[in-house]
Design an enzyme around this catalytic site. Sequence first.
Site, PDB file in Angstrom:
ATOM      1  N   TYR A 119      89.015 144.443  86.067  1.00 50.39           N
ATOM      2  CA  TYR A 119      89.872 143.092  85.602  1.00 50.39           C
ATOM      3  C   TYR A 119      90.999 143.820  86.473  1.00 50.39           C
ATOM      4  O   TYR A 119      92.171 143.691  86.016  1.00 50.39           O
ATOM      5  CB  TYR A 119      89.592 142.660  84.432  1.00 50.39           C
ATOM      6  CG  TYR A 119      88.746 142.406  84.595  1.00 50.39           C
ATOM      7  CD1 TYR A 119      88.829 141.062  84.795  1.00 50.39           C
ATOM      8  CD2 TYR A 119      87.175 142.148  84.165  1.00 50.39           C
ATOM      9  CE1 TYR A 119      88.278 139.714  84.724  1.00 50.39           C
ATOM     10  CE2 TYR A 119      86.205 141.378  84.333  1.00 50.39           C
ATOM     11  CZ  TYR A 119      86.781 139.878  84.617  1.00 50.39           C
ATOM     12  OH  TYR A 119      85.787 138.853  84.206  1.00 50.39           O
ATOM     13  N   HIS A 127      89.508 135.312  83.332  1.00 50.55           N
ATOM     14  CA  HIS A 127      89.581 135.650  82.246  1.00 50.55           C
ATOM     15  C   HIS A 127      89.298 134.374  81.616  1.00 50.55           C
ATOM     16  O   HIS A 127      88.201 134.459  80.635  1.00 50.55           O
ATOM     17  CB  HIS A 127      90.751 135.855  81.047  1.00 50.55           C
ATOM     18  CG  HIS A 127      90.797 137.557  81.773  1.00 50.55           C
ATOM     19  ND1 HIS A 127      91.510 138.203  82.318  1.00 50.55           N
ATOM     20  CD2 HIS A 127      89.988 138.450  81.209  1.00 50.55           C
ATOM     21  CE1 HIS A 127      91.268 139.024  82.645  1.00 50.55           C
ATOM     22  NE2 HIS A 127      90.632 139.887  81.159  1.00 50.55           N
TER      23      HIS A 127
END
Length: 245
Positions: free
Chosen positions: A29, A44
């Site tokens: 991420y 997300h």
Amino acid sequence: MRFLLRLQPENEPFRIPFNNQHYLQGLIYRRIQRVDPSLSLRLHSPKIPKLFTYSLFMAEERKLAEDRSGLLGRKHGFFYFSTAVPEIAEAFITGLLEDPEVELWGERFTVEEVKALAEPERLSGRKFVTLSPVAVTTKRIQFGRLKSYDLSPTEPKFYELIRENLREKYIHIYGIKPPEDFEMRVLSAKPKRFEVKPGIFQTAWHLVFRAYGDEGLLRAGYIAGFGEKNSIGFGMVKVDGRRGT
């Protein structure tokens, strides 16, 4: 799209915790966010299918640590990453190459190689081995309350939910009605309990299995993972006996 990522450690031996998925998830991420903040933001969202998965972190040589808290690795560390979304692959790999210095669980590594791997032409009838365990959950009444329940390969619903999950992935990848043709025969199964977040545990399964059916469904599992929670490090498989994965 499937990649092998080889990392040169700063020190040897280097520690590898058994629960290493959330460290790799953080790395993925962060590197995506570095290159494509809007994509990172979308990923997300709980409503967005992630369609990527990755293996556990491994080492070319490893042994159990004396305190049995994890593994001690030597030579290169490595893991595999796979996604059905080119945008995700481009952002993650670009982010790694732009900043190859990596810190995981306090150990420092340098990304030395990112190798794109060819996919097998045929999947139906092949033997698969998990690179990260397969997680399948449902909801059940326990002590009067509806709670999450981790299914095992001894339960028929385990296979039913894997098929339905593959069909959902198929819709997102191909944009057409998914087929039904899927069968999975487990040859061996070993449970493993992971702490995916502080105080939150998941029992998942290291499997050797054969799968049969529609090539598109099987490829959805091969690329994006079998079972659930692929984006936090579950459900990646390789074809047994095949060089690379």
